[in-house]
Design a protein around this motif. Sequence first.
Motif, PDB file in Angstrom:
ATOM      1  N   GLY A   1     138.533   3.653 -17.304  1.00  0.00           N
ATOM      2  CA  GLY A   1     139.594   4.333 -16.377  1.00  0.00           C
ATOM      3  C   GLY A   1     137.765   5.272 -15.333  1.00  0.00           C
ATOM      4  O   GLY A   1     138.037   6.815 -14.783  1.00  0.00           O
ATOM      5  N   GLY A   2     136.309   4.332 -15.095  1.00  0.00           N
ATOM      6  CA  GLY A   2     136.523   4.761 -14.210  1.00  0.00           C
ATOM      7  C   GLY A   2     136.418   4.063 -13.004  1.00  0.00           C
ATOM      8  O   GLY A   2     138.108   3.600 -12.651  1.00  0.00           O
ATOM      9  N   ILE A   3     136.132   4.303 -11.931  1.00  0.00           N
ATOM     10  CA  ILE A   3     136.309   3.744 -10.825  1.00  0.00           C
ATOM     11  C   ILE A   3     136.235   2.466 -10.930  1.00  0.00           C
ATOM     12  O   ILE A   3     138.003   2.141  -9.685  1.00  0.00           O
TER      13      ILE A   3
ATOM     14  N   HIS B   1     135.071   9.712 -15.684  1.00  0.00           N
ATOM     15  CA  HIS B   1     134.304  11.379 -16.824  1.00  0.00           C
ATOM     16  C   HIS B   1     132.844  11.070 -16.636  1.00  0.00           C
ATOM     17  O   HIS B   1     132.622  12.370 -17.107  1.00  0.00           O
ATOM     18  N   HIS B   2     132.717  10.095 -16.570  1.00  0.00           N
ATOM     19  CA  HIS B   2     131.512   9.905 -16.117  1.00  0.00           C
ATOM     20  C   HIS B   2     130.886   9.063 -15.292  1.00  0.00           C
ATOM     21  O   HIS B   2     131.162  10.568 -14.860  1.00  0.00           O
ATOM     22  N   GLN B   3     130.319   8.427 -14.814  1.00  0.00           N
ATOM     23  CA  GLN B   3     129.896   7.940 -13.529  1.00  0.00           C
ATOM     24  C   GLN B   3     130.810   8.568 -12.080  1.00  0.00           C
ATOM     25  O   GLN B   3     129.922   9.255 -11.499  1.00  0.00           O
TER      26      GLN B   3
ATOM     27  N   GLU C   1     141.301   6.857 -25.918  1.00  0.00           N
ATOM     28  CA  GLU C   1     141.844   5.902 -26.405  1.00  0.00           C
ATOM     29  C   GLU C   1     140.553   5.218 -26.216  1.00  0.00           C
ATOM     30  O   GLU C   1     140.471   4.419 -25.379  1.00  0.00           O
ATOM     31  N   THR C   2     139.677   4.470 -27.227  1.00  0.00           N
ATOM     32  CA  THR C   2     138.224   3.736 -27.554  1.00  0.00           C
ATOM     33  C   THR C   2     138.308   2.409 -28.243  1.00  0.00           C
ATOM     34  O   THR C   2     139.242   2.104 -29.324  1.00  0.00           O
ATOM     35  N   LEU C   3     137.823   1.826 -27.222  1.00  0.00           N
ATOM     36  CA  LEU C   3     137.929   0.211 -28.265  1.00  0.00           C
ATOM     37  C   LEU C   3     137.160   0.160 -28.644  1.00  0.00           C
ATOM     38  O   LEU C   3     135.679   0.720 -28.142  1.00  0.00           O
TER      39      LEU C   3
HETATM   40  C1  LIG Z   1     123.335  10.842 -10.539  1.00  0.00           C
HETATM   41  C2  LIG Z   1     124.473   9.888  -9.728  1.00  0.00           C
HETATM   42  C3  LIG Z   1     124.826   9.492  -8.553  1.00  0.00           C
HETATM   43  C4  LIG Z   1     125.251   8.665  -7.857  1.00  0.00           C
HETATM   44  N1  LIG Z   1     125.436   8.593  -6.176  1.00  0.00           N
HETATM   45  C5  LIG Z   1     126.413   7.857  -6.046  1.00  0.00           C
HETATM   46  C6  LIG Z   1     127.314   8.039  -4.277  1.00  0.00           C
HETATM   47  O1  LIG Z   1     127.102   9.183  -3.609  1.00  0.00           O
HETATM   48  N2  LIG Z   1     127.885   6.733  -3.571  1.00  0.00           N
HETATM   49  C7  LIG Z   1     128.083   5.393  -4.317  1.00  0.00           C
HETATM   50  O2  LIG Z   1     128.716   4.781  -4.403  1.00  0.00           O
HETATM   51  N3  LIG Z   1     127.897   5.865  -6.068  1.00  0.00           N
HETATM   52  C8  LIG Z   1     127.403   6.811  -6.590  1.00  0.00           C
HETATM   53  N4  LIG Z   1     126.744   6.563  -7.712  1.00  0.00           N
HETATM   54  C9  LIG Z   1     127.275   4.925  -8.676  1.00  0.00           C
HETATM   55  C10 LIG Z   1     128.574   4.950  -8.741  1.00  0.00           C
HETATM   56  O3  LIG Z   1     128.710   6.604  -9.658  1.00  0.00           O
HETATM   57  C11 LIG Z   1     128.358   4.326  -9.993  1.00  0.00           C
HETATM   58  O4  LIG Z   1     128.390   3.038  -9.491  1.00  0.00           O
HETATM   59  C12 LIG Z   1     130.330   3.730 -10.552  1.00  0.00           C
HETATM   60  O5  LIG Z   1     131.122   5.315 -10.567  1.00  0.00           O
HETATM   61  C13 LIG Z   1     130.557   2.835 -11.705  1.00  0.00           C
HETATM   62  O6  LIG Z   1     131.635   2.979 -11.682  1.00  0.00           O
HETATM   63  P1  LIG Z   1     132.252   2.450 -13.237  1.00  0.00           P
HETATM   64  O7  LIG Z   1     133.907   2.518 -13.176  1.00  0.00           O
HETATM   65  O8  LIG Z   1     131.500   1.344 -13.244  1.00  0.00           O
HETATM   66  O9  LIG Z   1     131.506   3.582 -14.588  1.00  0.00           O
HETATM   67  P2  LIG Z   1     131.783   4.670 -15.185  1.00  0.00           P
HETATM   68  O10 LIG Z   1     132.622   5.994 -13.718  1.00  0.00           O
HETATM   69  O11 LIG Z   1     130.794   5.557 -15.817  1.00  0.00           O
HETATM   70  O12 LIG Z   1     132.978   4.263 -15.705  1.00  0.00           O
HETATM   71  C14 LIG Z   1     133.024   3.367 -17.204  1.00  0.00           C
HETATM   72  C15 LIG Z   1     134.341   4.600 -17.485  1.00  0.00           C
HETATM   73  O13 LIG Z   1     134.603   3.128 -19.076  1.00  0.00           O
HETATM   74  C16 LIG Z   1     135.038   4.225 -20.565  1.00  0.00           C
HETATM   75  N5  LIG Z   1     134.651   3.679 -21.453  1.00  0.00           N
HETATM   76  C17 LIG Z   1     133.070   3.239 -21.796  1.00  0.00           C
HETATM   77  N6  LIG Z   1     133.180   2.950 -22.984  1.00  0.00           N
HETATM   78  C18 LIG Z   1     134.655   2.973 -23.465  1.00  0.00           C
HETATM   79  C19 LIG Z   1     135.417   2.120 -24.856  1.00  0.00           C
HETATM   80  N7  LIG Z   1     134.645   2.113 -25.796  1.00  0.00           N
HETATM   81  N8  LIG Z   1     135.973   2.560 -25.166  1.00  0.00           N
HETATM   82  C20 LIG Z   1     137.720   2.853 -23.692  1.00  0.00           C
HETATM   83  N9  LIG Z   1     136.517   3.637 -22.586  1.00  0.00           N
HETATM   84  C21 LIG Z   1     135.623   3.228 -22.294  1.00  0.00           C
HETATM   85  C22 LIG Z   1     134.357   5.436 -20.183  1.00  0.00           C
HETATM   86  O14 LIG Z   1     134.766   6.807 -20.851  1.00  0.00           O
HETATM   87  C23 LIG Z   1     134.266   5.603 -18.231  1.00  0.00           C
HETATM   88  O15 LIG Z   1     135.202   6.246 -17.776  1.00  0.00           O
HETATM   89  C24 LIG Z   1     126.068   7.312  -8.451  1.00  0.00           C
HETATM   90  C25 LIG Z   1     125.705   7.133 -10.102  1.00  0.00           C
HETATM   91  C26 LIG Z   1     125.235   9.062 -10.824  1.00  0.00           C
HETATM   92  C27 LIG Z   1     125.449   9.137 -12.350  1.00  0.00           C
END
Ligand SMILES: Cc1cc2nc3c(=O)[nH]c(=O)nc-3n(C[C@H](O)[C@H](O)[C@H](O)COP(=O)(O)OP(=O)(O)OC[C@H]3O[C@@H](n4cnc5c(N)ncnc54)[C@H](O)[C@@H]3O)c2cc1C
Length: 397
Positions: free
Chosen positions: A9-11, A40-42, A169-171
Motif C-alpha cells: 500500500g505504497g504509491i 507507511h514506508h518510502q 495483513e501481511t503476505l
Molecule cells: C528518503 C527518500 C526520499 C525520496 N524522495 C523522493 C522524492 O522527493 N520524489 C520522488 O519522486 N521519489 C522520492 N523517493 C522515492 C519514492 O519515495 C519511492 O520510489 C516510492 O515511494 C516507492 O513506492 P513503493 O510503493 O514502491 O514503495 P513503498 O512506499 O515502500 O511501499 C511498499 C509497501 O509494501 C508493503 N509491504 C511490504 N511487504 C509486505 C508484505 N509482506 N505484505 C503486505 N505488505 C507489504 C510495505 O509495508 C509498504 O507499505 C524518495 C525515497 C526516500 C526513501
Amino acid sequence: MYDFVIIGGGILGLATAYRLLQERPGTRLVLIEKEQRLAHHQTGHNSGVIHAGVYYTPGSTKAKLCKQGAERTVRFCEEHGIRYERCGKLIVATDAEETGRLRALEERVIANALDYENISAGQLREIEPNVAGEAALLVHASGIVNYTDICNRLADIIRGSGGEIRLGETLTGIRESNSEIVAETDKGEITARTAIVCAGLQGDRIAMMAGIDIDFRVLPFRGEYYRVAKARGELVKHLIYPVPDPSLPFLGVHLTRIIDGSFTVGPNAMLSLGRETYSGNYPVPKDMADMMSFPGFYKLMASFAAAGLYEMRGSLSKRVYLERCRKYCPSLELGDLEPMEAGIRAQTVSSDGKLVDDFLFLETSRSLHMCNAPSPAATSALPIADEIVARAFRKAN
Ligand SMILES: Cc1cc2nc3c(=O)[nH]c(=O)nc-3n(C[C@H](O)[C@H](O)[C@H](O)COP(=O)(O)OP(=O)(O)OC[C@H]3O[C@@H](n4cnc5c(N)ncnc54)[C@H](O)[C@@H]3O)c2cc1C
C-alpha cells in the motif's frame, strides 16, 4: 476468486490498483498492506518533490516516465483538490568546478526538453537572497506535494470503484498453479488470477518467496533529514539542490520546501542496519544477516568507501551536517535544525556490487514483481502503474 491481488500500500501498489480499475471497471481486486496505514514506508518518508526529470539519460525510460509522471501528478492533484505547488528547482553551483559541471547538466536539461533559465550570481541574490552561489539553473516544472495525500485519495477512489483494501495483513507465502495464484497471509489465503507485488523494501524477499531466482538484494539506505521551523520557512522560495557529483550515487543534501510551509534539509545517504528502523540506525539481525551474506554488499562498500565515510561524518555530527547546508544557505543556525524521522530507500544492488538504476520488473507465469523503484518513482507512479497494468493484462488474457 479475485482477478488481482496487489501486495503493498505504497504509491505504486495504490496507483496500480487505481489504473486497473480505471481501465477495466468491475475488476475484482484486493490490495493488502502489512501496516495499519497506507504509505507507511518510502512513500510516506520521502522529500515530497515532484521531480521534473533533470538528471536522467535523455530518451531513457526513467527520463520519459518522470516527465510524464510530473505532468500527471499535477493533473491528478488539480482534479482531486490535493495541495501541490510548482515552486521550481534551483540547482546551485558554489564554485568554478561546480559551475563547469552545471554547464554539462544544462546540456542534459536541454536534451530532456525541460523549461529552464540560466541564473547568474546577481539574479540568484535577487530571487533567493538567503542562498549563496556563483550560478544556477532554474527548472520550472519541479514542485512539491505530500505523497501520502495522493495515496489516501487513490485509496478512496479504489474503494469507491469496488476495490478492496486490507490494512494490517501481511503476505507470508505464495503458491502458484496453471490457473490461479494463492497469496498466503497472516489472516488466511487469497486466491486470484494474478498477483502484483510492489513491496518496496521487501521486494527481493517476496520475489524469492514466489520462487524467482534473483541475483540482487534490496539494500536499505537511510535518508536523514532535519526540519527547519515554519518561522524560518521564508528563508527559501525554491527547491535548492546541489550540482550532482557523478562519482556519488545519491543527489546530496538539498533544501526542500514542504507543502505545510516549513522546509527540510537532507536527505543524506547512510547504509541502514535495518530495513524499517525509522527511529534510529540500530541493527536488525535478519536484515543484517541478509546483507552480510550477499557478496554484492562487500563490492558496493568497497567502491563507495570514501562516500560512506563522508556520509557517516554528517550523520554523527549535526554541526558537520549544518556546514554542508550552510554552503547553500549561510544564515542557517544550529538551532534551526529540528529532529525529523529518517526515510529509508529500497536500493536494489546486483551481486557484482552495482546499484541498479532502472526500474526492474520480474515475472512468474502468474505474478508480477516491481523489484527496483527508486526516486523518482513517487513522481512517476502513474505512468509506472500503466506499465504494470499493461503487463498484468497481457498475463491475465
Ligand atoms: C528518503 C527518500 C526520499 C525520496 N524522495 C523522493 C522524492 O522527493 N520524489 C520522488 O519522486 N521519489 C522520492 N523517493 C522515492 C519514492 O519515495 C519511492 O520510489 C516510492 O515511494 C516507492 O513506492 P513503493 O510503493 O514502491 O514503495 P513503498 O512506499 O515502500 O511501499 C511498499 C509497501 O509494501 C508493503 N509491504 C511490504 N511487504 C509486505 C508484505 N509482506 N505484505 C503486505 N505488505 C507489504 C510495505 O509495508 C509498504 O507499505 C524518495 C525515497 C526516500 C526513501
